[in-house]
Motif scaffolding. Sequence first.
Motif, mmCIF file in Angstrom:
data_model
loop_
_atom_site.group_PDB
_atom_site.id
_atom_site.type_symbol
_atom_site.label_atom_id
_atom_site.label_comp_id
_atom_site.label_asym_id
_atom_site.label_seq_id
_atom_site.Cartn_x
_atom_site.Cartn_y
_atom_site.Cartn_z
ATOM 1 N N ALA A 36 0.845 -1.191 0.000
ATOM 2 C CA ALA A 36 0.000 0.000 0.000
ATOM 3 C C ALA A 36 0.881 1.242 0.000
ATOM 4 C CB ALA A 36 -0.885 0.001 1.249
ATOM 5 N N ASP A 37 0.300 2.362 -0.395
ATOM 6 C CA ASP A 37 0.993 3.642 -0.265
ATOM 7 C C ASP A 37 1.052 3.983 1.219
ATOM 8 O OD1 ASP A 37 0.864 3.696 -3.028
ATOM 9 O OD2 ASP A 37 -0.488 5.411 -3.146
ATOM 10 N N ILE A 38 2.199 4.475 1.652
ATOM 11 C CA ILE A 38 2.341 4.826 3.065
ATOM 12 C C ILE A 38 3.413 5.910 3.209
ATOM 13 C CG2 ILE A 38 4.058 3.055 3.606
ATOM 14 C CD1 ILE A 38 2.280 2.597 6.205
ATOM 15 N N VAL A 39 3.224 6.785 4.176
ATOM 16 C CA VAL A 39 4.169 7.876 4.435
ATOM 17 C C VAL A 39 4.984 7.539 5.682
ATOM 18 C CG1 VAL A 39 4.405 10.318 5.032
ATOM 19 C CG2 VAL A 39 2.683 9.596 3.357
ATOM 20 N N ILE A 40 6.304 7.683 5.555
ATOM 21 C CA ILE A 40 7.211 7.532 6.694
ATOM 22 C C ILE A 40 7.594 8.957 7.109
ATOM 23 C CG2 ILE A 40 9.304 6.453 7.595
ATOM 24 C CD1 ILE A 40 7.366 4.440 6.285
ATOM 25 N N PRO A 41 7.038 9.455 8.213
ATOM 26 C CA PRO A 41 7.303 10.848 8.585
ATOM 27 C C PRO A 41 8.740 11.063 9.045
ATOM 28 C CG PRO A 41 5.924 9.781 10.237
ATOM 29 C CD PRO A 41 6.125 8.792 9.133
ATOM 30 N N ALA A 42 9.261 12.222 8.746
ATOM 31 C CA ALA A 42 10.612 12.595 9.177
ATOM 32 C C ALA A 42 10.616 12.794 10.688
ATOM 33 C CB ALA A 42 11.049 13.881 8.474
ATOM 34 N N VAL A 43 11.554 12.149 11.368
ATOM 35 C CA VAL A 43 11.664 12.250 12.826
ATOM 36 C C VAL A 43 11.878 13.703 13.240
ATOM 37 C CG1 VAL A 43 13.103 11.626 14.804
ATOM 38 C CG2 VAL A 43 12.463 9.891 13.142
ATOM 39 N N TRP A 44 12.774 14.401 12.555
ATOM 40 C CA TRP A 44 13.103 15.777 12.931
ATOM 41 C C TRP A 44 11.894 16.693 12.787
ATOM 42 C CZ3 TRP A 44 17.113 15.409 15.675
ATOM 43 C CH2 TRP A 44 18.098 14.480 15.358
ATOM 44 N N LYS A 45 11.119 16.469 11.762
ATOM 45 C CA LYS A 45 9.905 17.263 11.544
ATOM 46 C C LYS A 45 8.926 17.050 12.699
ATOM 47 C CE LYS A 45 6.068 17.396 8.308
ATOM 48 N NZ LYS A 45 5.566 16.817 7.061
ATOM 49 N N GLN A 46 8.797 15.817 13.141
ATOM 50 C CA GLN A 46 7.896 15.511 14.257
ATOM 51 C C GLN A 46 8.374 16.174 15.542
ATOM 52 O OE1 GLN A 46 8.262 11.241 13.653
ATOM 53 N NE2 GLN A 46 6.049 11.141 13.440
ATOM 54 N N VAL A 47 9.676 16.114 15.790
ATOM 55 C CA VAL A 47 10.236 16.723 16.998
ATOM 56 C C VAL A 47 10.000 18.231 16.985
ATOM 57 C CG1 VAL A 47 12.400 17.240 18.206
ATOM 58 C CG2 VAL A 47 11.957 14.921 17.364
ATOM 59 N N ILE A 48 10.313 18.881 15.876
ATOM 60 C CA ILE A 48 10.154 20.337 15.769
ATOM 61 C C ILE A 48 8.694 20.738 15.940
ATOM 62 C CG2 ILE A 48 10.308 22.286 14.161
ATOM 63 C CD1 ILE A 48 12.929 20.905 13.109
ATOM 64 N N GLN A 49 7.773 20.002 15.319
ATOM 65 C CA GLN A 49 6.343 20.323 15.438
ATOM 66 C C GLN A 49 5.874 20.238 16.884
ATOM 67 O OE1 GLN A 49 4.443 17.617 12.700
ATOM 68 N NE2 GLN A 49 4.605 19.043 10.987
ATOM 69 N N HIS A 50 6.320 19.217 17.604
ATOM 70 C CA HIS A 50 5.880 19.074 18.990
ATOM 71 C C HIS A 50 6.458 20.158 19.885
ATOM 72 C CE1 HIS A 50 3.906 15.378 17.942
ATOM 73 N NE2 HIS A 50 3.428 15.320 19.161
ATOM 74 N N PHE A 51 7.734 20.507 19.686
ATOM 75 C CA PHE A 51 8.334 21.559 20.502
ATOM 76 C C PHE A 51 7.731 22.921 20.161
ATOM 77 C CE2 PHE A 51 12.085 18.675 21.294
ATOM 78 C CZ PHE A 51 11.822 18.537 22.645
#
Length: 168
Positions: A36-51
């Motif tokens: 299936a199509d699936i997105v692997i999110p960038a770890v750094w992007k997730q960290v920055i968004q949460h902070f």
Amino acid sequence: MKRRGFEVVAAYKEQAINLPRRATKNAAGYDFEAAADIVIPAVWKQVIQHFTKGEEMTEKVLKPVLVPTGIKAYMAADEYLQLANRSSNPLKRFITLSNGIGVIDSDYYNNPDNEGHIMFQFSNFGLTDVTIKKGERIGQGIFLPFLKADNDQADTERTGGFGSSGKQ
């Protein structure tokens, strides 16, 4: 008599899933494709968004993504299927197997929880999300024998599917 090989799991029977195959006659690994199509999110992007949002970081935020293959594997009791990343994935796309390698035991086949569905566990250490498309090669599987130690005492039967051998 079947010795080792691959089958499509029931949930994917009508979804045009290709069985893994070797790319060349001397290749050790069988290439697996995403089901299936699936997105692997960038770890750094997730960290920055949460902070940026002032949210607390938890393990759930940085959890690896399971990429389904729609495939199960059968083999002899003294064999296992080793899952390995494609060599180009970390170099070109910054995605790695979160568990280093995957080990598919022979008793994972047709287990009651998920029928033995093989999934690859990825993390993306790049700066941008990576989209994997259905049919894209994501990793490889290599059938290998294993040896048991003298006085081996493993007597527990498998009780579940992915990540479950019945032990903590």
